[in-house]
Design a protein around this motif. Structure first.
Motif, PDB file in Angstrom:
ATOM      1  N   GLU A 165       0.798  -1.213   0.068  1.00  0.00           N
ATOM      2  CA  GLU A 165      -0.007   0.055   0.099  1.00  0.00           C
ATOM      3  C   GLU A 165       0.723   1.279   0.083  1.00  0.00           C
ATOM      4  OE1 GLU A 165      -3.466  -0.570   2.638  1.00  0.00           O
ATOM      5  OE2 GLU A 165      -2.339  -2.318   3.277  1.00  0.00           O
ATOM      6  N   GLY A 166       0.258   2.351  -0.441  1.00  0.00           N
ATOM      7  CA  GLY A 166       1.170   3.675  -0.232  1.00  0.00           C
ATOM      8  C   GLY A 166       0.420   5.072  -0.561  1.00  0.00           C
ATOM      9  N   CYS A 167      -0.911   5.102  -0.633  1.00  0.00           N
ATOM     10  CA  CYS A 167      -1.455   6.287  -0.918  1.00  0.00           C
ATOM     11  C   CYS A 167      -1.470   6.905   0.269  1.00  0.00           C
ATOM     12  CB  CYS A 167      -2.825   6.128  -1.296  1.00  0.00           C
ATOM     13  SG  CYS A 167      -3.886   7.510  -1.804  1.00  0.00           S
ATOM     14  N   SER A 168      -1.123   8.434   0.453  1.00  0.00           N
ATOM     15  CA  SER A 168      -0.995   9.162   1.663  1.00  0.00           C
ATOM     16  C   SER A 168      -2.466   9.777   1.885  1.00  0.00           C
ATOM     17  CB  SER A 168      -0.050  10.047   1.545  1.00  0.00           C
ATOM     18  OG  SER A 168       1.164   9.725   1.325  1.00  0.00           O
ATOM     19  N   PRO A 169      -2.758   9.983   3.124  1.00  0.00           N
ATOM     20  CA  PRO A 169      -3.963  10.717   3.394  1.00  0.00           C
ATOM     21  C   PRO A 169      -3.951  12.474   3.224  1.00  0.00           C
ATOM     22  CG  PRO A 169      -2.637  10.184   5.477  1.00  0.00           C
ATOM     23  CD  PRO A 169      -1.988   9.880   4.609  1.00  0.00           C
ATOM     24  N   VAL A 170      -5.144  12.854   3.256  1.00  0.00           N
ATOM     25  CA  VAL A 170      -5.120  14.465   3.036  1.00  0.00           C
ATOM     26  C   VAL A 170      -6.220  14.956   4.132  1.00  0.00           C
ATOM     27  CG1 VAL A 170      -5.530  16.132   1.419  1.00  0.00           C
ATOM     28  CG2 VAL A 170      -4.539  13.942   0.466  1.00  0.00           C
ATOM     29  N   VAL A 171      -6.028  15.908   4.684  1.00  0.00           N
ATOM     30  CA  VAL A 171      -6.991  16.617   5.729  1.00  0.00           C
ATOM     31  C   VAL A 171      -7.195  17.979   5.001  1.00  0.00           C
ATOM     32  CG1 VAL A 171      -5.054  17.422   7.141  1.00  0.00           C
ATOM     33  CG2 VAL A 171      -7.258  17.005   8.026  1.00  0.00           C
ATOM     34  N   TYR A 172      -8.351  18.414   5.302  1.00  0.00           N
ATOM     35  CA  TYR A 172      -8.919  19.651   4.952  1.00  0.00           C
ATOM     36  C   TYR A 172     -10.426  20.019   5.574  1.00  0.00           C
ATOM     37  CZ  TYR A 172      -9.680  23.696   1.859  1.00  0.00           C
ATOM     38  OH  TYR A 172     -10.128  25.233   1.634  1.00  0.00           O
ATOM     39  N   GLN A 173     -10.343  21.031   6.043  1.00  0.00           N
ATOM     40  CA  GLN A 173     -11.906  21.447   6.674  1.00  0.00           C
ATOM     41  C   GLN A 173     -12.459  20.472   7.569  1.00  0.00           C
ATOM     42  OE1 GLN A 173     -14.164  21.994   3.171  1.00  0.00           O
ATOM     43  NE2 GLN A 173     -13.614  24.081   2.923  1.00  0.00           N
ATOM     44  N   GLY A 174     -11.123  20.089   8.571  1.00  0.00           N
ATOM     45  CA  GLY A 174     -11.945  19.013   9.694  1.00  0.00           C
ATOM     46  C   GLY A 174     -12.173  17.668   9.055  1.00  0.00           C
ATOM     47  N   LYS A 175     -11.884  17.409   7.815  1.00  0.00           N
ATOM     48  CA  LYS A 175     -11.964  16.052   7.108  1.00  0.00           C
ATOM     49  C   LYS A 175     -10.804  15.279   6.667  1.00  0.00           C
ATOM     50  CE  LYS A 175     -16.862  17.575   5.548  1.00  0.00           C
ATOM     51  NZ  LYS A 175     -16.675  18.867   6.249  1.00  0.00           N
ATOM     52  N   LEU A 176     -10.817  14.105   6.851  1.00  0.00           N
ATOM     53  CA  LEU A 176      -9.479  13.307   6.636  1.00  0.00           C
ATOM     54  C   LEU A 176      -9.933  12.309   5.422  1.00  0.00           C
ATOM     55  CD1 LEU A 176      -6.655  12.765   7.474  1.00  0.00           C
ATOM     56  CD2 LEU A 176      -7.485  11.039   8.745  1.00  0.00           C
ATOM     57  N   VAL A 177      -9.387  12.464   4.365  1.00  0.00           N
ATOM     58  CA  VAL A 177      -9.799  11.653   3.129  1.00  0.00           C
ATOM     59  C   VAL A 177      -8.730  10.703   2.803  1.00  0.00           C
ATOM     60  CG1 VAL A 177     -10.180  11.799   0.528  1.00  0.00           C
ATOM     61  CG2 VAL A 177     -10.561  13.664   2.154  1.00  0.00           C
ATOM     62  N   ILE A 178      -9.325   9.406   2.908  1.00  0.00           N
ATOM     63  CA  ILE A 178      -8.375   8.220   2.409  1.00  0.00           C
ATOM     64  C   ILE A 178      -8.867   7.318   1.281  1.00  0.00           C
ATOM     65  CG2 ILE A 178      -7.491   5.935   3.386  1.00  0.00           C
ATOM     66  CD1 ILE A 178      -8.193   7.287   6.366  1.00  0.00           C
ATOM     67  N   VAL A 179      -7.936   7.014   0.355  1.00  0.00           N
ATOM     68  CA  VAL A 179      -8.279   6.543  -1.044  1.00  0.00           C
ATOM     69  C   VAL A 179      -7.914   5.091  -1.079  1.00  0.00           C
ATOM     70  CG1 VAL A 179      -8.327   6.433  -3.467  1.00  0.00           C
ATOM     71  CG2 VAL A 179      -8.758   8.461  -2.313  1.00  0.00           C
ATOM     72  N   ARG A 180      -8.378   4.062  -1.103  1.00  0.00           N
ATOM     73  CA  ARG A 180      -7.854   2.647  -1.067  1.00  0.00           C
ATOM     74  C   ARG A 180      -8.339   1.993  -2.289  1.00  0.00           C
ATOM     75  NH1 ARG A 180      -8.903  -0.223   4.423  1.00  0.00           N
ATOM     76  NH2 ARG A 180      -6.675  -0.942   4.068  1.00  0.00           N
ATOM     77  N   ASP A 181      -7.398   2.010  -3.517  1.00  0.00           N
ATOM     78  CA  ASP A 181      -7.643   1.135  -4.603  1.00  0.00           C
ATOM     79  C   ASP A 181      -6.621   0.007  -4.720  1.00  0.00           C
ATOM     80  OD1 ASP A 181      -9.029   3.260  -5.619  1.00  0.00           O
ATOM     81  OD2 ASP A 181      -7.882   4.373  -6.723  1.00  0.00           O
ATOM     82  N   HIS A 182      -7.376  -0.944  -4.811  1.00  0.00           N
ATOM     83  CA  HIS A 182      -6.607  -2.629  -4.626  1.00  0.00           C
ATOM     84  C   HIS A 182      -7.536  -3.361  -5.469  1.00  0.00           C
ATOM     85  CE1 HIS A 182      -9.128  -3.922  -1.305  1.00  0.00           C
ATOM     86  NE2 HIS A 182      -9.566  -2.394  -1.357  1.00  0.00           N
ATOM     87  N   ALA A 183      -7.090  -4.640  -5.543  1.00  0.00           N
ATOM     88  CA  ALA A 183      -7.627  -5.740  -6.202  1.00  0.00           C
ATOM     89  C   ALA A 183      -8.969  -6.323  -5.807  1.00  0.00           C
ATOM     90  CB  ALA A 183      -6.583  -7.020  -6.327  1.00  0.00           C
ATOM     91  N   ARG A 184      -9.512  -5.921  -4.618  1.00  0.00           N
ATOM     92  CA  ARG A 184     -11.018  -6.223  -4.209  1.00  0.00           C
ATOM     93  C   ARG A 184     -11.674  -4.780  -4.290  1.00  0.00           C
ATOM     94  NH1 ARG A 184     -10.040 -11.224   0.376  1.00  0.00           N
ATOM     95  NH2 ARG A 184      -8.662 -12.126  -0.937  1.00  0.00           N
ATOM     96  N   GLN A 185     -12.532  -4.695  -3.272  1.00  0.00           N
ATOM     97  CA  GLN A 185     -13.312  -3.537  -3.092  1.00  0.00           C
ATOM     98  C   GLN A 185     -12.569  -2.295  -2.959  1.00  0.00           C
ATOM     99  OE1 GLN A 185     -16.768  -3.152  -4.608  1.00  0.00           O
ATOM    100  NE2 GLN A 185     -15.713  -1.160  -4.451  1.00  0.00           N
ATOM    101  N   SER A 186     -12.458  -1.432  -3.809  1.00  0.00           N
ATOM    102  CA  SER A 186     -11.747  -0.047  -3.795  1.00  0.00           C
ATOM    103  C   SER A 186     -12.758   0.991  -3.282  1.00  0.00           C
ATOM    104  CB  SER A 186     -11.001   0.370  -4.953  1.00  0.00           C
ATOM    105  OG  SER A 186     -10.071  -0.578  -5.484  1.00  0.00           O
TER     106      SER A 186
END
Length: 602
Positions: A353-374
């Motif tokens: 894995e390797g995608c970094s999180p991003v925070v803005y306006q009190g919200k934390l965004v996490i993207v997980r694209d992989h071989a099962r359910q992204s």
């Protein structure tokens, strides 16, 4: 006769190292004595000691009005140290407008013809000292042109440019998280810096360094991690995954496992997932926390590890994402505030894995694209509770999202192999989407004004410039502003600096630069000397772009329309993580150590 001879002056003094022109030396020898006499008449080639040649007389200095114009003038110097400082500053200046390397001699002739005799003499003095003090120049032709321009401009330096938005429309349309979290851009609070584009508009990192030069501190880092360091105030934060060696006897040994692509093995030992906070000025450890200890459920590529996502901060809390080992939130003094187990990702071929999180306006965004359910999931930054989550139809990808405000909405832009998507941060609704990238997308989107740039370089090349005001599916439509299908990166992300978009080809040291607004190629697929394989993403500051190769070499280029190397620097480590820059410092995380580099002379 004199005008002709003075036009040959640069040729005579440059010698065989003058890279831009390859004039035959016999011609220079034929006119050499006459040119020498011509310049001697102006005092340009006296036989006195070197330092005396560089200093202007008090009378010359007084003849110039100190209040004339806004440009800063140089003070006279009488020592080699003063001379070196002056020549170094001249070398850092941009090449003059209108200069082209393939028309070098014509440019020199034209400028020399406009100079007064004493100015031509001054050029000769400075150039003689340049060759004496720095006989091995990267590009003698350009060095001479900078000296020539310095003298032609009355021996003044232009004032430093005021910081300006990334594009004329940036303040009105696209506003990145840089403005809310770090309005002055003094820190490096996330993987790609204050503006999420790899550039700092306030930093002035060193140009040259080595193991014994300009190293402010160097600290050994236990374990492994391709996560880049982030900087907030006087603190440096870094993540690491440490193999404890403690075996889980229920799991198969690596040697008993089936063969996988790249020889990847699933671990059977416990790993410790650590967060380190170091003093920015000394490298001293301020605190260290272990977020979790477990046996990872799958392996990684041999060049990857279990701490590849960089942390991020909003200046209040530190967010540390170890992928399947969870999200862990601390205050900046190391107190744990909350943690979340978001489940296991199953990356195709167990690449990691390797995608970094991003925070803005009190919200934390996490993207997980992989071989099962992204998926894309947004958490409340204060509590860690899920605000919304959307499934994604995407295979393996590692692209960190970009967040931008545009026309009253905050967009989360994600790059994927099936589609580039813009989500509404408030609710997860898709605002627009566009396909056209290749597989295994890794470079993060870059925003400039009202345009976002997305690219990929695995099994093909693709770069799309897309409008932030799009609606619905704009694939293959005239809404696409411009596109490219050559020379784009696989792993490294691009860097955007003052309208110039730099990117490498695949993981190779072949760089292209384009005008971000028009797509016009400014620097055409040029090999960076001294580099080969690159995983880390380039960074930029003070008109310079830094490219770091895996074998420890960083090449510093001048930001301009052709390839000019300012410095080539070597450290004794392997580098996969991307650099971070803040203030006068550049941070490089190697496989063994974290370096803080700073111009110690300054």
């Amino acid at each position: 006769m004199k005008p002709i001879l003075t036009c040959l002056f640069a040729l005579l003094l440059a010698g065989p190292g003058f890279a831009e022109e390859k004039r035959p030396n016999p011609i220079a020898l034929l006119v050499g004595q006459l040119v020498h006499r011509d310049m001697r008449d102006y005092g340009g080639l006296t036989n006195g000691p070197g330092p005396k040649l560089v200093a202007r007389t008090t009378k010359q200095a007084a003849a110039k009005d100190p209040q004339e114009g806004a440009a800063e003038k140089t003070a006279p110097g009488t020592s080699d140290n003063d001379t070196e400082k002056l020549l170094a500053r001249i070398e850092r200046q941009e090449l003059p407008a209108g200069y082209q390397g393939n028309r070098h001699q014509a440019y020199v002739d034209r400028v020399m013809a406009r100079l007064q005799p004493e100015q031509r003499a001054r050029v000769g003095q400075l150039w003689k000292e340049k060759r004496r003090l720095q006989p091995q120049m990267e590009n003698a032709g350009r060095s001479f042109v900078r000296i020539l321009d310095y003298v032609a401009q009355g021996e003044t330096f232009p004032p430093p440019p005021a910081p300006r938005p990334a594009s004329p429309m940036a303040e009105q349309t696209g506003k990145t998280a840089f403005f809310e979290i770090d309005p002055q851009g003094l820190n490096w609070h996330q993987w790609r810096g204050p503006q999420a584009n790899g550039t700092s508009r306030t930093a002035n990192p060193p140009i040259e360094w080595s193991e014994d030069r300009n190293v402010k501190w160097k600290v050994a880092i236990e374990g492994q991690g391709n996560a880049s360091p982030i900087i907030w105030g006087d603190k440096v934060f870094i993540l690491s995954a440490i193999n404890t060696g403690r075996v889980d006897p229920k799991l198969p040994k690596p040697e008993d496992q089936p063969e996988r692509v790249f020889g990847i093995k699933h671990p059977n030992t416990f790993y410790r997932f650590d967060i380190l906070c170091l003093d920015r000025n000394t490298g001293k450890q301020l605190w260290r926390q272990t977020a979790r200890e477990l046996v990872p459920h799958e392996g990684t590529h041999n060049h990857a590890d279990f701490a590849s996502a960089s942390p991020t901060t909003d200046g209040e809390r530190l967010y540390c994402w170890f992928g399947s080992a969870g999200m862990h939130c601390y205050d900046l003094d190391g107190k744990k505030l909350w943690q979340r187990n978001l489940g296991k990702a199953h990356v195709g071929a167990s690449l990691g894995e390797g995608c970094s999180p991003v925070v803005y306006q009190g919200k934390l965004v996490i993207v997980r694209d992989h071989a099962r359910q992204s998926s894309i999931e947004v958490l409340d930054a204060r509590s860690g509770k899920t605000l919304w989550k959307k499934d994604r139809d995407e295979p393996n990808a590692w692209a960190t999202p970009s967040i931008v405000e545009h026309n009253g909405k905050t967009q989360v832009i994600t790059a994927g192999s099936n589609s580039i998507r813009s989500y509404d941060l408030a609710n997860g609704n898709i605002i627009w989407q566009c396909n056209g990238l290749t597989g295994n997308v890794t470079p993060c989107p870059i925003v400039d004004g009202d345009t976002v740039y997305c690219m990929s370089g695995y099994k093909g090349y693709s770069l799309l410039a897309l409008p932030l005001d799009a609606k619905g599916d704009i694939s293959n439509s005239d809404k696409i502003i411009w596109s490219k299908d050559r020379g784009t990166p696989y792993i490294p992300s691009p860097v955007l600096d003052d309208g110039m978009l730099y990117f490498t080809q695949s993981n190779q040291a072949i760089v292209t630069a384009v005008d971000s607004r028009t797509g016009e190629v400014r620097l055409q697929r040029s090999r960076i000397p001294g580099l080969s394989n690159i995983y880390s993403s380039p960074v930029a500051a003070e008109g310079r772009v830094y490219f770091t190769g895996r074998k420890g070499t960083t090449v510093v280029l001048k930001r301009q329309n052709d390839l000019e190397v300012l410095a080539t620097n070597k450290l004794d480590d392997e580098f996969n993580a991307s650099p971070a820059i803040a203030g006068q410092q550049l941070f490089l995380r190697g496989r063994k150590s974290l370096y803080c580099l700073e111009d110690r002379q300054e």
